[in-house]
Design a protein around this motif. Structure first.
Motif, short mmCIF file in Angstrom:
data_model
loop_
_atom_site.label_atom_id
_atom_site.label_comp_id
_atom_site.label_asym_id
_atom_site.label_seq_id
_atom_site.Cartn_x
_atom_site.Cartn_y
_atom_site.Cartn_z
N SER A 1 0.84 -1.20 0.00
CA SER A 1 0.00 0.00 0.00
C SER A 1 0.88 1.24 0.00
O SER A 1 1.95 1.26 0.61
N GLN B 1 -6.59 -8.04 0.77
CA GLN B 1 -5.95 -7.54 1.99
C GLN B 1 -5.27 -6.20 1.72
O GLN B 1 -5.36 -5.27 2.54
N GLU C 1 -6.32 -2.65 3.52
CA GLU C 1 -5.35 -1.82 4.23
C GLU C 1 -5.23 -0.43 3.62
O GLU C 1 -4.86 0.53 4.31
#
Length: 282
Positions: free
Chosen positions: A213, A239, A243
């Motif tokens: 990220s 995921q 995030e």
């Protein structure tokens, strides 16, 4: 020896081993990780490149790829999924106007991530939509893809004029409020979209498989990309998106994709089941 051979029950099993070795070799040497892409899709693309290079086997292609970066670049192009168009699936954009725009109006600034943006048609579509809704000036759009060549096309904003009739129909079905031709200029057989549509767009390379990220977003759009990944990789990317989304952030997927049956299903609520628009709630 017979016992060893019996473990490989068919040529298909041997081919699977060769393809696994091929993908592992690319990962070890170049750092590109295609090991969890959907097997049948990746196999088709490997064999396409084998034939294009006038080779005869997976291992011949592996040898050439490892010793010839230009061949690796051609293979990367084959592995990239570059099917897109302006206002693709118009009802998605229409629903975005109805369900998401009112939420975005409440924010002093907006950050949107187009993950797997390909040649950028949907990025320009979103910029047009936001401009018509009076939100573009306070928005920053991050448009990313693993393929630097398609990012170059996206940044230029130049597309074939032959697609404009279809794109215009999509725009109107998506709730467009102006004449679509106002957004571009025609030069020979090409159109160039107005530079004002990309002034708040950052085009950058990002690999959903290996990169992490890089910001917190109010909206993440990743449409018709996850269908090319297997379940393990889909879970990894979900995921990453979880995030990367702020609380009450919006996730938009493609028409054949869903948050259901993932380990993140309970962390979202549906804003639109049919158009695959979800909101992070915990």
């Amino acid at each position: 020896m017979n016992d060893i051979k019996s473990e490989i029950s068919s040529p298909k099993d041997l081919e699977k081993i060769e393809i696994d070795l091929f993908l592992q070799g690319i990962f070890e040497w170049y750092g590109y990780d295609y090991r969890d892409y959907a097997y049948h899709s990746i196999k088709r693309r490997i064999w396409h490149r084998i034939h294009a290079e006038r080779l005869n086997s997976v291992l011949e292609l592996l040898d050439k790829v490892l010793h010839n970066p230009d061949c690796m670049q051609r293979l990367t192009e084959d592995f990239s999924i570059n099917v897109t168009e302006m206002f693709r699936d118009p009802l998605f954009f229409l629903e975005f106007r109805k369900k998401v725009i009112p939420i975005l109006r409440t924010y002093p600034s907006i950050r949107i991530w187009h993950a797997g943006c390909s040649t950028g048609e949907e990025v320009y579509s979103m910029a047009i939509l936001l401009q018509e809704e009076g939100l573009y000036d306070k928005t920053k759009i991050y448009a990313t893809d693993i393929n630097t060549n398609v990012l170059r096309i996206a940044k230029n904003g130049i597309f074939s004029i032959s697609n404009m009739k279809r794109y215009t129909n999509n725009y109107l079905e998506a709730g467009g409020t102006r004449s679509f031709s106002e957004y571009y200029k025609v030069t020979n057989d090409k159109v160039k979209f107005d530079p004002s549509l990309s002034k708040n767009v950052v085009f950058a390379q990002h690999n959903l498989v290996t990169d992490r990220s890089f910001n917190e977003f109010h909206v993440i759009l990743c449409r018709n990309v996850l269908i090319y990944f297997n379940r393990n990789l889909q879970a990894k990317v979900h995921q990453l998106f979880y995030e990367s989304l702020g609380m009450f952030g919006i996730l938009g997927l493609g028409d054949k994709e869903t948050i259901s049956f993932t380990n993140k299903a309970d962390y979202y609520k549906e804003l639109s089941r049919q158009q695959k628009i979800y909101q992070k709630i915990k």
